[in-house]
Design an enzyme around this catalytic site. Sequence first.
Site, PDB file in Angstrom:
ATOM      1  CD  GLU A  53      -2.923   1.207   2.430  1.00 48.70           C
ATOM      2  OE1 GLU A  53      -3.933   1.839   2.518  1.00 48.70           O
ATOM      3  OE2 GLU A  53      -2.766   0.129   3.330  1.00 48.70           O
ATOM      4  CG  ASN A 200      -9.528  -1.541   1.250  1.00 51.69           C
ATOM      5  OD1 ASN A 200      -9.108  -2.929   1.665  1.00 51.69           O
ATOM      6  ND2 ASN A 200      -9.331  -0.583   2.105  1.00 51.69           N
ATOM      7  CD  GLU A 201     -10.398  -1.939   6.023  1.00 52.97           C
ATOM      8  OE1 GLU A 201     -10.116  -0.910   6.416  1.00 52.97           O
ATOM      9  OE2 GLU A 201      -9.400  -3.029   6.628  1.00 52.97           O
ATOM     10  CE1 TYR A 267      -3.546  -5.728   9.400  1.00 46.01           C
ATOM     11  CE2 TYR A 267      -5.785  -5.248   9.191  1.00 46.01           C
ATOM     12  CZ  TYR A 267      -4.288  -5.316   8.566  1.00 46.01           C
ATOM     13  OH  TYR A 267      -4.358  -4.734   7.384  1.00 46.01           O
ATOM     14  CD  GLU A 323      -5.906  -4.664   4.397  1.00 44.99           C
ATOM     15  OE1 GLU A 323      -5.908  -3.951   5.649  1.00 44.99           O
ATOM     16  OE2 GLU A 323      -6.408  -3.685   3.547  1.00 44.99           O
TER      17      GLU A 323
END
Length: 536
Positions: A53, A200-201, A267, A323
Amino acid sequence: MYSVLFMKRRLSTFALVSAMFLSASAADMMKATLHADKPGAKINREIYGQFSEHLGSCIYGGLWVGANSPIPNINGYRKDVFDALKKLQIPVLRWPGGCFADDYHWMDGIGPQSQRPSLRNNNWGGTIEDNSFGTHEFLNLCEMLNCEPYISGNVGSGTVKEMAQWVEYMTSDGDTPMARLRRQNGRDKAWHVKYFGIGNEAWGCGGNMTPEYYSDEYRKFNTYLRDQGANKLYRIASGASDYDYNWTSVLMDKIGNRMQGISLHYYTCSGWDGSKGSAINFNNDQYYWALGKCLEIEDVIKKHKAIMDEKDPKHQVGLLVDEWGTWWDEEPGTIPGHLYQQNALRDAFVAALSLNVFHRHTDRVKMANIAQVVNVLQSMILTDQEGTGHMVLTPTYHVFEMYTPFQEATFLPVDLNSEIIQVSKAYFKEKENAKDAGYRPLPLLSASAAKTKDGSVVIALTNVSLDQDKTIELQLEGYTAKTVSGRILTSKKVDDYNDFNSPNKVTPTDFKDAKLKKNVLTVKIPAKSLVVLSVK
């Protein structure tokens, strides 16, 4: 199988538990069976994907320094970083984000580099970027690395026309306006672009949408993303954040087979409440807790899979964990918003345990992209931020390198009854009543195995105990073995890491404590270590 409840006493508790384990089980032989006679699905090489990114120094100073840099480079790409990534056999690389993707307008990143407009990175520290790394630079890098590009398109602040023109620019070989513009900018032949993310998201930085609204946006954007010639897009919807199962359910209902993949983000951090903690300054409590949080991804995947299996029994839609990884506090003294963190042996265990989970679910998990490839979060590589040209490989890099034989291998189940410790949230809530805090189970041993194309068997064994060596007696069913060799990744302390002064503190070495006799593999695995074996 032993189960220990870790209650409120902090480090002293671990000393007591260690003594309990040593007296009760340290001398025991752990029995396990590898079933080569019950092969599973192919382990998709894309599970070893990477994520790049425009965030901090991932691109600028990480992958890219420019052709005029004094740092050795290949047409602007850092040579040391490129060579390290080439060795890693990267299968797929995601770009330009992340949150950055929904602020990115691709036409600003084409044409002569000196004429490209600057860009303020609104998501990550307000850094001003010169757009010298754009579509050509990314796709050319993927060609050089022999990996599939994964483009994340801008739904949040972009337009349908803008996204459709980008696909045409990259993939059309016809006499079309965007193909002519690409040729004008120096690239005659179209690139091959398989993976394309539509936003994205979308639930957060990509537009703060509801799943119902995003589904309609996806359907609209997708209508105009036409395949160009022989290039067929694998269309990926912006999926859920970890535990949001409703998001997956709605998208499966409303988008269905208009997508080939749906993403999932997950995460790992130290604290039960979402606090991150330090990458290198952590105690035993935080160490075990983080590994338990890491392994919770398996339950998350199972629940998303169950929804997908009900609505897509033929498995036409893949689950892409595009991710994942550790997210610690930024290193002191670094630029806020650049997410630069160190990478300890603990991170290597998070990588190995997560990859083992993905192996077990490769029937639905078709891709995973660790965040991120250079200088950001759980990266493969760290480069010197002072511009001296120094580079270091992280413990996580070494896990990915040791695991390369798993790419495209056939999954083999392993029966292993590991000791399990129950790590309590009471550590962090400081409550007497642990029942209110909840527990997170953590097996001390983890195993994964696969049969490679050359007929050999690769076996990964991880012992995350801080103080106990483990011996496993592994029966090989359905496979006759003659030789065994391997490597080990470990260090004196679990918070050891590599830096520019000590670049090889945590690095693989030859492993000699595996013995093969009558098709039984006996392996002594030291505390806090990862062993990868090749059996032939």
